[in-house]
Scaffold this motif. Structure first.
Motif, PDB file in Angstrom:
ATOM      1  N   ILE A  18      43.715 -11.807 -31.668  1.00 17.23           N
ATOM      2  CA  ILE A  18      44.065 -12.619 -30.499  1.00 17.23           C
ATOM      3  C   ILE A  18      42.998 -13.683 -30.245  1.00 17.23           C
ATOM      4  CG2 ILE A  18      44.532 -12.543 -28.012  1.00 17.23           C
ATOM      5  CD1 ILE A  18      45.314  -9.557 -28.447  1.00 17.23           C
ATOM      6  N   ASN A  19      41.743 -13.291 -30.417  1.00 21.32           N
ATOM      7  CA  ASN A  19      40.629 -14.199 -30.122  1.00 21.32           C
ATOM      8  C   ASN A  19      39.613 -14.132 -31.267  1.00 21.32           C
ATOM      9  OD1 ASN A  19      38.702 -15.802 -28.965  1.00 21.32           O
ATOM     10  ND2 ASN A  19      38.497 -14.632 -27.071  1.00 21.32           N
ATOM     11  N   PRO A  20      39.898 -14.791 -32.383  1.00 23.29           N
ATOM     12  CA  PRO A  20      39.085 -14.630 -33.599  1.00 23.29           C
ATOM     13  C   PRO A  20      37.689 -15.229 -33.537  1.00 23.29           C
ATOM     14  CG  PRO A  20      40.766 -16.309 -33.916  1.00 23.29           C
ATOM     15  CD  PRO A  20      41.058 -15.672 -32.594  1.00 23.29           C
ATOM     16  N   THR A  21      37.384 -16.001 -32.506  1.00 23.52           N
ATOM     17  CA  THR A  21      36.062 -16.635 -32.433  1.00 23.52           C
ATOM     18  C   THR A  21      35.177 -16.034 -31.343  1.00 23.52           C
ATOM     19  OG1 THR A  21      36.895 -18.361 -30.939  1.00 23.52           O
ATOM     20  CG2 THR A  21      36.959 -18.824 -33.314  1.00 23.52           C
ATOM     21  N   ASN A  22      35.647 -14.990 -30.691  1.00 28.62           N
ATOM     22  CA  ASN A  22      34.844 -14.379 -29.625  1.00 28.62           C
ATOM     23  C   ASN A  22      33.565 -13.791 -30.222  1.00 28.62           C
ATOM     24  OD1 ASN A  22      33.952 -11.903 -27.966  1.00 28.62           O
ATOM     25  ND2 ASN A  22      35.283 -13.012 -26.553  1.00 28.62           N
ATOM     26  N   PRO A  23      32.397 -14.281 -29.815  1.00 30.06           N
ATOM     27  CA  PRO A  23      31.144 -13.860 -30.464  1.00 30.06           C
ATOM     28  C   PRO A  23      30.839 -12.374 -30.303  1.00 30.06           C
ATOM     29  CG  PRO A  23      30.693 -15.177 -28.503  1.00 30.06           C
ATOM     30  CD  PRO A  23      32.160 -15.282 -28.761  1.00 30.06           C
ATOM     31  N   TYR A  24      31.189 -11.806 -29.152  1.00 21.74           N
ATOM     32  CA  TYR A  24      30.848 -10.403 -28.921  1.00 21.74           C
ATOM     33  C   TYR A  24      31.793  -9.455 -29.654  1.00 21.74           C
ATOM     34  CZ  TYR A  24      27.534 -12.311 -25.679  1.00 21.74           C
ATOM     35  OH  TYR A  24      26.483 -13.022 -25.151  1.00 21.74           O
ATOM     36  N   ARG A  46      32.219   2.723 -48.627  1.00 23.91           N
ATOM     37  CA  ARG A  46      33.076   1.873 -47.801  1.00 23.91           C
ATOM     38  C   ARG A  46      32.798   0.386 -48.015  1.00 23.91           C
ATOM     39  NH1 ARG A  46      32.372   5.877 -42.816  1.00 23.91           N
ATOM     40  NH2 ARG A  46      34.439   6.831 -42.797  1.00 23.91           N
ATOM     41  N   VAL A  47      31.604   0.071 -48.462  1.00 26.96           N
ATOM     42  CA  VAL A  47      31.243  -1.334 -48.677  1.00 26.96           C
ATOM     43  C   VAL A  47      31.108  -1.561 -50.176  1.00 26.96           C
ATOM     44  CG1 VAL A  47      29.515  -3.126 -48.250  1.00 26.96           C
ATOM     45  CG2 VAL A  47      30.084  -1.493 -46.445  1.00 26.96           C
ATOM     46  N   LYS A  48      32.058  -2.292 -50.732  1.00 28.77           N
ATOM     47  CA  LYS A  48      32.060  -2.525 -52.180  1.00 28.77           C
ATOM     48  C   LYS A  48      30.913  -3.433 -52.601  1.00 28.77           C
ATOM     49  CE  LYS A  48      35.763  -0.066 -52.702  1.00 28.77           C
ATOM     50  NZ  LYS A  48      35.662   1.284 -53.307  1.00 28.77           N
ATOM     51  N   ASP A  49      30.680  -4.465 -51.814  1.00 33.20           N
ATOM     52  CA  ASP A  49      29.581  -5.385 -52.107  1.00 33.20           C
ATOM     53  C   ASP A  49      28.872  -5.725 -50.800  1.00 33.20           C
ATOM     54  OD1 ASP A  49      27.802  -7.325 -52.861  1.00 33.20           O
ATOM     55  OD2 ASP A  49      29.221  -8.427 -54.108  1.00 33.20           O
ATOM     56  N   PRO A  50      27.685  -5.163 -50.574  1.00 34.67           N
ATOM     57  CA  PRO A  50      26.965  -5.383 -49.307  1.00 34.67           C
ATOM     58  C   PRO A  50      26.672  -6.844 -49.005  1.00 34.67           C
ATOM     59  CG  PRO A  50      25.974  -3.600 -50.565  1.00 34.67           C
ATOM     60  CD  PRO A  50      26.973  -4.249 -51.472  1.00 34.67           C
ATOM     61  N   LYS A  51      26.674  -7.688 -50.018  1.00 36.93           N
ATOM     62  CA  LYS A  51      26.334  -9.091 -49.788  1.00 36.93           C
ATOM     63  C   LYS A  51      27.367  -9.793 -48.904  1.00 36.93           C
ATOM     64  CE  LYS A  51      23.583  -9.388 -53.974  1.00 36.93           C
ATOM     65  NZ  LYS A  51      23.488  -9.865 -55.369  1.00 36.93           N
ATOM     66  N   PHE A  52      28.608  -9.308 -48.928  1.00 42.00           N
ATOM     67  CA  PHE A  52      29.620  -9.884 -48.039  1.00 42.00           C
ATOM     68  C   PHE A  52      29.338  -9.491 -46.586  1.00 42.00           C
ATOM     69  CE2 PHE A  52      32.021  -9.879 -52.078  1.00 42.00           C
ATOM     70  CZ  PHE A  52      32.344 -11.225 -52.123  1.00 42.00           C
ATOM     71  N   LEU A  53      28.873  -8.275 -46.388  1.00 49.99           N
ATOM     72  CA  LEU A  53      28.491  -7.838 -45.048  1.00 49.99           C
ATOM     73  C   LEU A  53      27.282  -8.629 -44.562  1.00 49.99           C
ATOM     74  CD1 LEU A  53      28.843  -5.964 -42.651  1.00 49.99           C
ATOM     75  CD2 LEU A  53      27.627  -4.179 -43.913  1.00 49.99           C
ATOM     76  N   LEU A  54      26.347  -8.875 -45.453  1.00 47.46           N
ATOM     77  CA  LEU A  54      25.175  -9.684 -45.109  1.00 47.46           C
ATOM     78  C   LEU A  54      25.600 -11.096 -44.702  1.00 47.46           C
ATOM     79  CD1 LEU A  54      22.111 -10.130 -44.991  1.00 47.46           C
ATOM     80  CD2 LEU A  54      22.166 -10.609 -47.449  1.00 47.46           C
ATOM     81  N   LYS A  55      26.564 -11.643 -45.415  1.00 49.01           N
ATOM     82  CA  LYS A  55      27.074 -12.982 -45.087  1.00 49.01           C
ATOM     83  C   LYS A  55      27.693 -13.002 -43.693  1.00 49.01           C
ATOM     84  CE  LYS A  55      30.199 -16.560 -46.861  1.00 49.01           C
ATOM     85  NZ  LYS A  55      31.186 -16.905 -47.917  1.00 49.01           N
ATOM     86  N   ASP A  56      28.439 -11.936 -43.355  1.00 52.11           N
ATOM     87  CA  ASP A  56      29.048 -11.845 -42.019  1.00 52.11           C
ATOM     88  C   ASP A  56      27.982 -11.807 -40.928  1.00 52.11           C
ATOM     89  OD1 ASP A  56      31.563 -11.830 -43.125  1.00 52.11           O
ATOM     90  OD2 ASP A  56      31.826  -9.652 -42.995  1.00 52.11           O
ATOM     91  N   ILE A  57      26.902 -11.082 -41.190  1.00 48.47           N
ATOM     92  CA  ILE A  57      25.830 -10.980 -40.193  1.00 48.47           C
ATOM     93  C   ILE A  57      25.161 -12.336 -39.991  1.00 48.47           C
ATOM     94  CG2 ILE A  57      23.581  -9.953 -39.684  1.00 48.47           C
ATOM     95  CD1 ILE A  57      24.551  -7.452 -41.208  1.00 48.47           C
ATOM     96  N   LYS A  58      24.828 -13.005 -41.072  1.00 52.52           N
ATOM     97  CA  LYS A  58      24.154 -14.305 -40.968  1.00 52.52           C
ATOM     98  C   LYS A  58      25.036 -15.333 -40.268  1.00 52.52           C
ATOM     99  CE  LYS A  58      20.968 -13.824 -44.857  1.00 52.52           C
ATOM    100  NZ  LYS A  58      20.548 -14.347 -46.187  1.00 52.52           N
ATOM    101  N   ALA A  59      26.346 -15.203 -40.442  1.00 49.60           N
ATOM    102  CA  ALA A  59      27.275 -16.138 -39.787  1.00 49.60           C
ATOM    103  C   ALA A  59      27.218 -16.016 -38.270  1.00 49.60           C
ATOM    104  CB  ALA A  59      28.695 -15.885 -40.283  1.00 49.60           C
ATOM    105  N   LEU A  60      26.763 -14.873 -37.771  1.00 47.49           N
ATOM    106  CA  LEU A  60      26.692 -14.664 -36.318  1.00 47.49           C
ATOM    107  C   LEU A  60      25.645 -15.552 -35.649  1.00 47.49           C
ATOM    108  CD1 LEU A  60      27.007 -10.761 -36.133  1.00 47.49           C
ATOM    109  CD2 LEU A  60      28.777 -12.454 -35.645  1.00 47.49           C
ATOM    110  N   TYR A  61      24.715 -16.100 -36.435  1.00 50.82           N
ATOM    111  CA  TYR A  61      23.734 -17.025 -35.862  1.00 50.82           C
ATOM    112  C   TYR A  61      24.407 -18.300 -35.348  1.00 50.82           C
ATOM    113  CZ  TYR A  61      19.589 -14.457 -37.491  1.00 50.82           C
ATOM    114  OH  TYR A  61      18.600 -13.516 -37.676  1.00 50.82           O
ATOM    115  N   ASN A  62      25.630 -18.550 -35.799  1.00 54.53           N
ATOM    116  CA  ASN A  62      26.301 -19.817 -35.479  1.00 54.53           C
ATOM    117  C   ASN A  62      27.449 -19.670 -34.487  1.00 54.53           C
ATOM    118  OD1 ASN A  62      24.683 -21.197 -37.463  1.00 54.53           O
ATOM    119  ND2 ASN A  62      26.005 -20.312 -39.041  1.00 54.53           N
ATOM    120  N   VAL A  63      27.534 -18.518 -33.812  1.00 55.58           N
ATOM    121  CA  VAL A  63      28.677 -18.311 -32.913  1.00 55.58           C
ATOM    122  C   VAL A  63      28.277 -18.275 -31.442  1.00 55.58           C
ATOM    123  CG1 VAL A  63      29.996 -17.112 -34.696  1.00 55.58           C
ATOM    124  CG2 VAL A  63      28.581 -15.776 -33.103  1.00 55.58           C
ATOM    125  N   GLY A  64      27.004 -18.536 -31.160  1.00 58.78           N
ATOM    126  CA  GLY A  64      26.577 -18.590 -29.763  1.00 58.78           C
ATOM    127  C   GLY A  64      25.936 -17.323 -29.235  1.00 58.78           C
TER     128      GLY A  64
END
Length: 238
Positions: free
Chosen positions: A46-52, A71-89
């Motif tokens: 419903i709200n794909p950009t909500n930072p929280y 559960r995590v096939k490649d941790p680097k994708f999870l790392l990418k998701d975390i780093k992306a959070l720096y840009n969501v406010g």
């Protein structure tokens, strides 16, 4: 009701999800985390950009990964998701905390999967983040124990030494520091180590006289003459 209404309720729903996680009585936290993750993903539709919501999704992903590495096939994708959070406010410290937790988990994951170069990279990231942080005494002590567990003795010494030098440092901290510092004479020269030993003796002589010998440090580590003499003279007959 229009889509705007549902979007406005996602923050409330996210708070309810967080409340459920914080005050849950379930013994099986893994099942709870899986259930809550599904709820968060539903809200993100419903709200794909909500930072929280994004933050809570990543937090739950980390918790689930901790319980079951497959559960995590490649941790680097999870790392990418975390780093992306720096840009969501979000506040940067929240993301940095997630990043730290990721690398702590990743170091163990890479050890289990025998990817030792990746493990070293994650441990170096842990060190970089922590040494840039303003840690209190308890945080410093906990991280030092983690470094000892990971056999990063020099990092332990670098982290603990500024605190060990404080005149009011407690005995648990100081004795742990002594157990690490004896392994590196460049970081803690003989004269400095002797001063730390004298401080430890003043704090608790009985404990001091058990510093060397089974099940603690080996007497073979007492190679410096001045340190050895000081210890033996102080603890003669103990």
């Amino acid at each position: 009701m229009d889509k705007y209404f549902f979007k406005e309720t996602t923050q409330l729903n996210n708070n309810l999800i967080a409340f459920r996680w914080l005050f849950a009585n379930e013994k099986n936290k893994d099942s709870l985390n899986s259930y809550l993750l599904r709820d968060v993903i539903t809200q993100l539709r419903i709200n794909p950009t909500n930072p929280y919501l994004l933050y809570n999704k990543t937090t739950l992903d980390l918790l689930l990964w901790t319980e079951k590495y497959e559960r995590v096939k490649d941790p680097k994708f999870l790392l990418k998701d975390i780093k992306a959070l720096y840009n969501v406010g979000l506040e940067n410290w929240r993301v940095s905390q997630l990043l730290l937790n990721y690398h702590i988990i990743a170091a163990d994951y890479y050890y289990e999967t025998m990817r030792f170069e990746d493990r070293d990279r994650s441990l170096n990231e842990v060190k970089k983040i922590l040494l840039q942080s303003q840690l209190n005494r308890d945080q410093t002590y906990q991280i030092a124990e983690y470094f000892i567990f990971q056999m990063r003795i020099n990092w332990t010494i670098e982290l603990m030494k500024p605190w060990a030098e404080k005149p009011t440092i407690d005995e648990d901290f100081l004795f742990t520091f002594l157990s690490a510092a004896i392994y590196n004479k460049k970081l803690v020269p003989e004269k400095e180590y002797l001063l730390f030993m004298q401080k430890a003796k003043t704090l608790n002589k009985e404990r001091f006289c058990k510093l060397f010998g089974y099940p603690n440090m080996s007497f073979q580590l007492l190679k410096d003459v001045s340190v050895k003499n000081m210890y033996c003279q102080s603890c003669e007959g103990k």
